[in-house]
Design an enzyme around this catalytic site. Structure first.
Site, PDB file in Angstrom:
ATOM      1  N   GLU A   1      16.857  -0.083  16.087  1.00  0.00           N
ATOM      2  CA  GLU A   1      16.261   1.237  15.958  1.00  0.00           C
ATOM      3  C   GLU A   1      16.301   1.817  17.354  1.00  0.00           C
ATOM      4  OE1 GLU A   1      12.542   1.151  13.669  1.00  0.00           O
ATOM      5  OE2 GLU A   1      12.024   2.955  14.772  1.00  0.00           O
TER       6      GLU A   1
ATOM      7  N   CYS B   1       7.958   6.194  16.635  1.00  0.00           N
ATOM      8  CA  CYS B   1       9.401   6.314  16.351  1.00  0.00           C
ATOM      9  C   CYS B   1       9.685   7.610  15.605  1.00  0.00           C
ATOM     10  CB  CYS B   1       9.910   5.178  15.474  1.00  0.00           C
ATOM     11  SG  CYS B   1       9.191   3.588  15.819  1.00  0.00           S
TER      12      CYS B   1
END
Lengths: 531, 531
Positions: free
Chosen positions: A263, A300
């Site tokens: 990620e 995120c």
């Protein structure tokens, strides 16, 4: 501590044993709230530790494949119980190391999320909902997802509990799917990791699982990191963090054929359509500022890019959001590295042509923080340097783009890299339907999760969640890192049994279906046995 | 053809048009049965063709996302019908270019498999069985698998129909999942590809799909190949072929974050347990020789490694298999490159210490072929050079290993790289159950498909099939290249809808479920609507 005690470094957890690291260096974490070092030392492991962990993990993987799923489920539940029993202690340690508030955050949000994930994973392990058993009775071919092998987890800095390599989502998914974990503790919160790992180790023993089901080291050299992710004893690796570090690890893993789930970055575009702004512009400014500054912008799925019409309503939104940013107390950032990265990103956005809406109100010098920062750029300028304006500013900063038209917004969206999320706010009276129809397909192709009228920062632990997206949001757009059972699929291989004798089949694939699991039999999903 | 006509090169299919290639070179295929060139010329495309194809594919991908699934299903069925209507012509062309027999192979096995796959993919497209719709009603979060974007297919040499980039399994899966395809025709059978592509183009028009849903070029420079697989307009790429070429392409794709599905090599180990050999050794020799020499050994799942006990029964098996190899007429190999690769692999195995069981009976010089070759090595020697003895001999050759004990067999299996398949033959009277229990878990971890009492060369097009396996058998052990709908997942991204208004949801995720599709609603699979 002082004097000789300061020379002591925390032990690593290898092969079921807390042992002194084979140490090639040491480090201490920082308390972000005071911007001073914490007087605890942690080792950087040499290859000797990595090698020992890989070897023990390979052995544990074989043992885990033969252990009943119930033992894994039991472990996950015992661990969740233990975390709850030590909640105050864990959260106060996490607060010391990350500066994240106890409430509303560590104690009342992140810790319950963590234990909830562990329990959801336990249920998935027990019911085999993740294994997608598929049976073709005519050909006597049967398949299911099965453990992939030891999983190496590089946890992120921003969720010291819910994404921690020794307790978080990846950990829960990897173990529930039957794999041992080697965790690389995040060096910004090593004490939290150590404490969680200690609870996990006890729960493993109580559940009767191999001790090396969880191993933990604190740090390695870069080279040893590359060597670990490309080791053939590994089944998979996950990484959440900086793009540069992640891409280097990904390359090493890719070359060795080790599935690597990364990620890497996401600016989570939000489009505010004209009708929505007319109806509820002031509300949207509050909603956006709240989402963007939550956790000091260190999520995120933090919305880092907002596209508004170049109109009076758009200008009002920008002005109002700027005021909200200026009046909110800037949150404490996770580390000196986060602060530096954020300053650099803001400078890059300004160099590219963004102007500052906020007034750079001074921040408290005694902690790690930066003034809440809202930047602005026109759609025309954005389209001149679309890459530069997608620089991720990880922290309490965001960029507003004023778009000349729906077509220009479509052009901007078409220029975006892959993202975890994308949102569209539209009129509740359906005034924006035409714009939505034009823009949604463009945004849809760029993101893993598409939202309406909702900020992206809430990532529900739902079976239907996708916390993933096209590269570089993640390494493969077909997988999610959040949500059980879907996130477990990352840590599985597909095991097919062709003409294998009935008594040799895993129970999940047997005619009798003793587990009552959902299986796709000859194209239909059922929990019934095969008659 | 002769004289000026020989200068003519076949057109490429780009953006719905058969056009003269932007040519940087040209080549002609070889007839393996006569070992002479076929008088047809095909172009090597320059980057101009690649660029045009990528651009048209990106546009087609957007259009396909909006087109109904029914149109894709209809196309696949029309194409299957058209292939059947031209069966003789297609197969005679494929025979000319590959040397594969018309019967039993091209006409009666591979062509029906091809049309069967296309029709199965059509059904999957229509029913959305591949999309794994998942709905969380409490959170109003819904997800499904959706098209990933243009798919670049490098088809293999060994299945000119069933794995052809313009008609085979990857093609059917990519299109059924809603993606346009750019096919790189295999240069050993370009005429077959051209003919299939022509039928596909007509079927696309009849089904009302974008013309650029299929595009085809014949060859590119290596550099342009790397550039194509790393182009951001691409959704995914697949490759079946040599390990060296595949790894180089994989690296380029990996660096750009493009999912790359590779099938690189597999020696498909077969273990014959003592009881099975005692019971039916002679039968097993026939079964093995038949499977190994089928298609001249040019199947991905060709059994290339057999492990037998170092016993009288084991010796008899080797002797009998050697006789069968010697007495069978060697098949024609696909190309001069295949012949050369096979000769090299056999030489490497001999250099490592394998001895020849067969007698190297001369082959007909007028075609591309090599004597059927059976090699032998002891388990001890195998374990001294386990990597060398896993050299894939793609063609009519195999290696038998004589193992001293069950434990030695376990050691040998533990040394294996990832493979597509692994088989164990055991006594029908259950005499081998202890050995099976010891060996099956070791083999299971190394292969995608585990078989009992059955050779691996039959790869049924089954929803439960896994034609994939741990690296290097494939690039990711969680995906299969054969079997609908599972193979379609490779060409999908996970699309999550969070709080999206009901009228904006894809029909598959709407409460009403107008398609009556299987969906996982709040943890239970159902075809019912949500009330």
């Amino acid at each position: 501590m002082s004097g000789e005690f300061a020379m002591y470094t925390a032990p690593v957890l290898i092969a079921g044993e807390w042992r002194q690291a084979a140490e090639s260096g040491r480090f201490q974490p920082t308390n972000p709230t005071t911007a001073t070092g914490i007087d605890r030392w942690y080792p950087t492991s040499s290859w000797r530790d990595c090698e020992a962990a890989l070897e023990a993990a390979a052995t544990a993987a074989d043992a885990l494949r033969l252990a009943p799923a119930e033992a894994r489920a039991r472990f996950l539940e015992l661990f969740a119980d233990a975390i709850e029993a030590s909640a105050e202690e864990i959260c106060s340690l996490a607060h010391e190391e990350t500066g994240l508030p106890l409430s509303p955050r560590l104690l009342d949000v992140e810790l319950p999320r963590t234990t909830g994930q562990l329990r959801a994973a336990a249920t998935a392990a027990r019911t085999f909902s993740w294994a997608r058993a598929t049976i073709d009775t005519a050909n006597n071919i049967r398949s299911m997802h099965a453990p992939i092998g030891p999983v190496l987890i590089f946890g992120p800095n921003n969720f010291p509990l819910a994404f921690n390599g020794v307790a978080g989502g990846d950990f829960a998914a990897a173990i529930a799917a039957g794999n041992p974990v080697i965790a690389k503790a995040h060096s910004a919160h090593p004490g939290t990791c150590q404490q969680l790992a200690a609870l996990a180790a006890e729960a493993l023993a109580d559940a009767g699982l191999p001790a090396a089901t969880l191993q933990m080291i604190y740090a390695t050299s870069r080279e040893d990191g590359y060597r670990m992710v490309s080791d053939q004893r590994l089944g998979a690796a996950t990484f959440t963090g900086s793009r540069t570090a992640g891409l280097a690890l990904k390359q090493a893993a890719d070359e060795a054929g080790i599935p690597f789930y990364a990620e890497l970055s996401s600016i989570n575009p939000v489009v505010l359509l004209p009708g929505a702004l007319r109806e509820r512009g002031s509300e949207l400014a509050e909603e956006f500022a709240g989402s963007c500054l939550m956790g000091s912008g260190q999520f995120c799925t933090n919305p880092g890019l907002v596209i508004v019409p170049a109109s009076t309503e758009g200008e009002l939104f920008i002005e109002r959001t700027g005021e909200l940013f200026d009046s909110a107390v800037p949150g404490t950032l996770l580390s000196a590295g986060t602060l530096q990265g954020l300053q650099q990103a803001v400078a890059q956005l300004e160099d590219a042509g963004a102007t500052r809406v906020t007034h750079n109100i001074e921040c408290d010098d005694n902690r790690l923080c930066l003034p809440n920062t809202l930047l602005h750029v026109s759609g025309d300028t954005f389209l001149q340097h679309p890459a530069a304006f997608q620089t991720e500013a990880f922290g309490n900063a965001a960029l507003v783009v004023s778009s000349q038209s729906t077509e220009q917004t479509a052009e901007i969206l078409a220029q975006l890299e892959g993202n975890l999320t994308g949102c569209i706010y539209s009129s509740l009276a359906d005034d924006d339907d035409e714009d939505y129809a034009r823009l949604a397909p463009v945004l849809r192709a760029k993101v893993g999760r598409l939202l309406n009228d909702k900020m992206p920062t809430g990532v529900a632990v739902s079976p239907a969640m996708n916390h993933g997206g096209p590269f570089p949001a993640s390494g493969h757009p077909g997988f999610t890192a959040v949500g059980v059972p879907a996130s477990m699929i990352r840590f599985s291989k597909l095991d097919c049994y062709d003409n294998v004798r009935p008594q040799r089949l895993p129970p999940l694939l047997s005619d009798a279906n003793p587990l009552g699991a959902w299986r796709c039999v000859d194209g239909n999903w059922t929990r019934e046995p095969i008659c």
